[in-house]
Scaffold this motif. Structure first.
Motif, PDB file in Angstrom:
ATOM      1  N   PHE A  46       0.825  -1.210   0.000  1.00 39.05           N
ATOM      2  CA  PHE A  46       0.000   0.000   0.000  1.00 39.05           C
ATOM      3  C   PHE A  46       0.862   1.264   0.000  1.00 39.05           C
ATOM      4  O   PHE A  46       0.497   2.266  -0.630  1.00 39.05           O
ATOM      5  CB  PHE A  46      -0.946  -0.003   1.205  1.00 39.05           C
ATOM      6  N   ASN A  47       1.989   1.233   0.693  1.00 39.89           N
ATOM      7  CA  ASN A  47       2.880   2.393   0.678  1.00 39.89           C
ATOM      8  C   ASN A  47       3.383   2.677  -0.731  1.00 39.89           C
ATOM      9  O   ASN A  47       3.473   3.838  -1.156  1.00 39.89           O
ATOM     10  CB  ASN A  47       4.068   2.165   1.615  1.00 39.89           C
ATOM     11  N   GLU A  48       3.712   1.610  -1.457  1.00 38.44           N
ATOM     12  CA  GLU A  48       4.184   1.787  -2.831  1.00 38.44           C
ATOM     13  C   GLU A  48       3.092   2.392  -3.710  1.00 38.44           C
ATOM     14  O   GLU A  48       3.357   3.286  -4.521  1.00 38.44           O
ATOM     15  CB  GLU A  48       4.621   0.442  -3.409  1.00 38.44           C
ATOM     16  N   LYS A  49       1.862   1.929  -3.541  1.00 40.62           N
ATOM     17  CA  LYS A  49       0.754   2.458  -4.333  1.00 40.62           C
ATOM     18  C   LYS A  49       0.489   3.925  -3.996  1.00 40.62           C
ATOM     19  O   LYS A  49       0.203   4.740  -4.882  1.00 40.62           O
ATOM     20  CB  LYS A  49      -0.506   1.624  -4.097  1.00 40.62           C
ATOM     21  N   LEU A  50       0.574   4.270  -2.726  1.00 43.19           N
ATOM     22  CA  LEU A  50       0.370   5.660  -2.324  1.00 43.19           C
ATOM     23  C   LEU A  50       1.454   6.561  -2.902  1.00 43.19           C
ATOM     24  O   LEU A  50       1.175   7.677  -3.350  1.00 43.19           O
ATOM     25  CB  LEU A  50       0.348   5.764  -0.797  1.00 43.19           C
ATOM     26  N   GLU A  51       2.686   6.090  -2.892  1.00 46.48           N
ATOM     27  CA  GLU A  51       3.787   6.876  -3.454  1.00 46.48           C
ATOM     28  C   GLU A  51       3.584   7.105  -4.949  1.00 46.48           C
ATOM     29  O   GLU A  51       3.808   8.212  -5.452  1.00 46.48           O
ATOM     30  CB  GLU A  51       5.113   6.155  -3.206  1.00 46.48           C
ATOM     31  N   LYS A  52       3.155   6.071  -5.664  1.00 44.77           N
ATOM     32  CA  LYS A  52       2.908   6.209  -7.100  1.00 44.77           C
ATOM     33  C   LYS A  52       1.758   7.179  -7.356  1.00 44.77           C
ATOM     34  O   LYS A  52       1.801   7.983  -8.295  1.00 44.77           O
ATOM     35  CB  LYS A  52       2.596   4.841  -7.709  1.00 44.77           C
ATOM     36  N   LEU A  53       0.718   7.102  -6.530  1.00 45.36           N
ATOM     37  CA  LEU A  53      -0.431   7.990  -6.690  1.00 45.36           C
ATOM     38  C   LEU A  53      -0.039   9.441  -6.465  1.00 45.36           C
ATOM     39  O   LEU A  53      -0.380  10.322  -7.270  1.00 45.36           O
ATOM     40  CB  LEU A  53      -1.534   7.584  -5.706  1.00 45.36           C
ATOM     41  N   VAL A  54       0.679   9.711  -5.385  1.00 38.66           N
ATOM     42  CA  VAL A  54       1.096  11.076  -5.069  1.00 38.66           C
ATOM     43  C   VAL A  54       2.003  11.625  -6.169  1.00 38.66           C
ATOM     44  O   VAL A  54       1.850  12.775  -6.607  1.00 38.66           O
ATOM     45  CB  VAL A  54       1.819  11.116  -3.708  1.00 38.66           C
ATOM     46  N   GLU A  55       2.944  10.816  -6.623  1.00 33.17           N
ATOM     47  CA  GLU A  55       3.859  11.250  -7.685  1.00 33.17           C
ATOM     48  C   GLU A  55       3.097  11.575  -8.964  1.00 33.17           C
ATOM     49  O   GLU A  55       3.376  12.577  -9.631  1.00 33.17           O
ATOM     50  CB  GLU A  55       4.887  10.154  -7.954  1.00 33.17           C
ATOM     51  N   MET A  56       2.114  10.754  -9.302  1.00 31.72           N
ATOM     52  CA  MET A  56       1.343  10.972 -10.521  1.00 31.72           C
ATOM     53  C   MET A  56       0.533  12.260 -10.439  1.00 31.72           C
ATOM     54  O   MET A  56       0.518  13.068 -11.374  1.00 31.72           O
ATOM     55  CB  MET A  56       0.405   9.781 -10.759  1.00 31.72           C
ATOM     56  N   VAL A  57      -0.136  12.473  -9.317  1.00 32.50           N
ATOM     57  CA  VAL A  57      -0.995  13.646  -9.164  1.00 32.50           C
ATOM     58  C   VAL A  57      -0.177  14.930  -9.136  1.00 32.50           C
ATOM     59  O   VAL A  57      -0.567  15.947  -9.721  1.00 32.50           O
ATOM     60  CB  VAL A  57      -1.844  13.519  -7.879  1.00 32.50           C
ATOM     61  N   GLU A  58       0.974  14.898  -8.471  1.00 35.79           N
ATOM     62  CA  GLU A  58       1.773  16.111  -8.307  1.00 35.79           C
ATOM     63  C   GLU A  58       2.576  16.467  -9.552  1.00 35.79           C
ATOM     64  O   GLU A  58       2.880  17.644  -9.772  1.00 35.79           O
ATOM     65  CB  GLU A  58       2.721  15.945  -7.118  1.00 35.79           C
TER      66      GLU A  58
END
Length: 222
Positions: A57-69
Motif C-alpha cells: 500500500f505504501n508503494e501504491k500511495l507513493e505512485k499515486l502522489v507522484e502521478m498527481v503532483e
C-alpha cells in the motif's frame, strides 16, 4: 473452505465485477515467498504478511502522489483509471504495477490476502510442534491442545486480516479521491494569496492619489 467463500463474497469489489479474477503475482512488488511457506510457522507468516501488505500500500500511495503532483493530466492517464477490455468489461488481467485505480489496487491486495489465507489453511493442517522440544517429551494431549490453540489464533487472524485489508482499502480509495482535490485547493489558495498581494500593491498606488481633485473641470491653470 467455507470461510474463503464467505470472504470472497463479502469483498466489496466483487459486487462491481461480478466475479473475482486474480491478478498476476508478478505485477506487484510483493515477496510472495515470505507468505506462501507453511513451514515458516504461524508467527513468522503473520509478521511477514503484514509487512508485505504495508509495503504494497505504501508503494501504491507513493505512485499515486507522484502521478498527481507531477502530471496535470493525470485524470486522463490509463494508470489512474480502472482498465476495461475491448468489450467494455473491467479486466483485472490488464492491471499493471503502475496502475493506482482503486480497482487494481484492491485486486492486488486481495491476491496477497488470499495467498496468505491459503498458506494459513495449510498451517492449520499441521501439528504445532516447537522445534526446540524433543517430540518424545510431548504428550498427545499437550500436542493437540497447542495445535488447537494455534488454529484458533489462525482463524481469528484470518478474520482480522480481512477487516484490516478492507479498512485500508477504503482509506486508500478516500485518499485517491481527496488528494487531487487537496492539490487543486492548494493551487487555488496560492492564487488567492498572490491576488491579495497584487490587490494590496494596487491599493497602495491608488492611495498616493489625492482623494479630491479641486476644480477639475476648469481649463485654467492655478
Amino acid at each position: 473452505m467455507r470461510f474463503l467463500k464467505d470472504s470472497i463474497g463479502t469483498w466489496w469489489i466483487s459486487i462491481v465485477t461480478g466475479m473475482i479474477i486474480f491478478v498476476s503475482l508478478s505485477a506487484f512488488a510483493v515477496d510472495f515467498g515470505k507468505i506462501n511457506d507453511p513451514y515458516a510457522g504461524f508467527n513468522t507468516l503473520r509478521a511477514n504478511y503484514h509487512d508485505e501488505m504495508n509495503k504494497y500500500f505504501n508503494e501504491k500511495l507513493e505512485k499515486l502522489v507522484e502521478m498527481v503532483e507531477n502530471d496535470e493530466m493525470f485524470y486522463d492517464r490509463a494508470e489512474f483509471s480502472t482498465p476495461v477490455n475491448n468489450n467494455g468489461i473491467t479486466d483485472a488481467s490488464m492491471c499493471t504495477a503502475d496502475n493506482v485505480s482503486s480497482y487494481c489496487v484492491s485486486m492486488g491486495a486481495l491476491d496477497v490476502y488470499m495467498t496468505y489465507v491459503r498458506t494459513l489453511t495449510q498451517v492449520q493442517e499441521t501439528l504445532d510442534i516447537d522445534p526446540e522440544i524433543v517430540i518424545q517429551d510431548l504428550s498427545v494431549q499437550s500436542l493437540m491442545g497447542d495445535t488447537t490453540s494455534r488454529n484458533n489464533e489462525i482463524a481469528q487472524e484470518i478474520i482480522e486480516a480481512e477487516e484490516i485489508m478492507e479498512a485500508t482499502m477504503a482509506a486508500y480509495n478516500e485518499f485517491r479521491m481527496a488528494y487531487p482535490m487537496h492539490i487543486q485547493y492548494q493551487e487555488v489558495l496560492e492564487n488567492l494569496i498572490a491576488y491579495r498581494r497584487k490587490l494590496r500593491d494596487l491599493q497602495f498606488e491608488v492611495n498616493r492619489f489625492p482623494g479630491k481633485f479641486i476644480n477639475t473641470t476648469t481649463l485654467e491653470c492655478r
